[in-house]
Design a protein around this motif. Sequence first.
Motif, short mmCIF file in Angstrom:
data_model
loop_
_atom_site.label_atom_id
_atom_site.label_comp_id
_atom_site.label_asym_id
_atom_site.label_seq_id
_atom_site.Cartn_x
_atom_site.Cartn_y
_atom_site.Cartn_z
N VAL A 1 6.76 4.41 -8.99
CA VAL A 1 6.02 5.71 -8.92
C VAL A 1 4.97 5.95 -7.33
O VAL A 1 4.43 5.58 -6.70
CB VAL A 1 4.72 6.31 -9.79
CG1 VAL A 1 4.04 7.26 -10.18
CG2 VAL A 1 5.42 5.51 -11.21
N TYR A 2 5.75 7.75 -6.96
CA TYR A 2 5.27 7.95 -5.74
C TYR A 2 4.33 8.86 -5.27
O TYR A 2 4.67 9.95 -6.58
CB TYR A 2 6.79 8.65 -5.02
CG TYR A 2 8.07 7.13 -5.11
CD1 TYR A 2 7.24 6.13 -3.77
CD2 TYR A 2 8.97 7.25 -5.87
CE1 TYR A 2 8.42 5.21 -3.90
CE2 TYR A 2 9.51 6.02 -5.39
CZ TYR A 2 9.32 4.56 -4.50
OH TYR A 2 10.86 4.26 -4.33
N THR A 3 3.85 9.04 -4.92
CA THR A 3 2.93 9.97 -4.22
C THR A 3 3.13 10.47 -2.26
O THR A 3 4.25 9.20 -2.01
CB THR A 3 1.84 10.49 -3.59
OG1 THR A 3 1.29 11.68 -3.80
CG2 THR A 3 1.55 9.19 -2.68
N GLU A 4 4.17 11.69 -2.25
CA GLU A 4 4.74 12.03 -1.14
C GLU A 4 3.39 13.39 0.26
O GLU A 4 2.89 13.59 -0.74
CB GLU A 4 5.68 13.28 -1.18
CG GLU A 4 7.34 12.52 -2.14
CD GLU A 4 8.34 13.87 -1.96
OE1 GLU A 4 8.08 14.70 -2.06
OE2 GLU A 4 8.96 13.26 -2.25
N VAL A 5 3.94 12.33 1.02
CA VAL A 5 3.15 13.54 2.41
C VAL A 5 3.88 14.06 3.44
O VAL A 5 5.19 12.98 3.34
CB VAL A 5 2.53 12.25 2.86
CG1 VAL A 5 1.10 11.78 2.00
CG2 VAL A 5 2.59 11.48 3.71
#
Length: 109
Positions: A40-44
């Motif tokens: 599960v990723y978050t993106e910046v």
Amino acid sequence: LDVLAGLEKVKICYKYTRKNGEELKTFPSSSADFSDLVPVYTEVAGWGEEVSRATKWHELPPSVRLYLGTISELIGCPVSIVSVGAERESTIFSSSGKFLKSFSEGNSA
């Protein structure tokens, strides 16, 4: 950090779930369990700026500092050391990494 320059977005994996949707509370100890994991990723936002010339934390582009701040929040501790190139001198220590810098230079704290 230099190898991430030029990416439009940078993904940060912050947890894993099983394929059935179950969220993992701890990381599996056996590599045999990895085939059932979904990251599960978050993106910046990425950065196009050159970072290899930075020698101090404040010289890093704002998007890089946001990336490092996001990692810090996710892991619950400050990021103290980053690398902006392949050379040993390409290491930047944050203010929280003063002891580590002293240690890496061969000095006792």
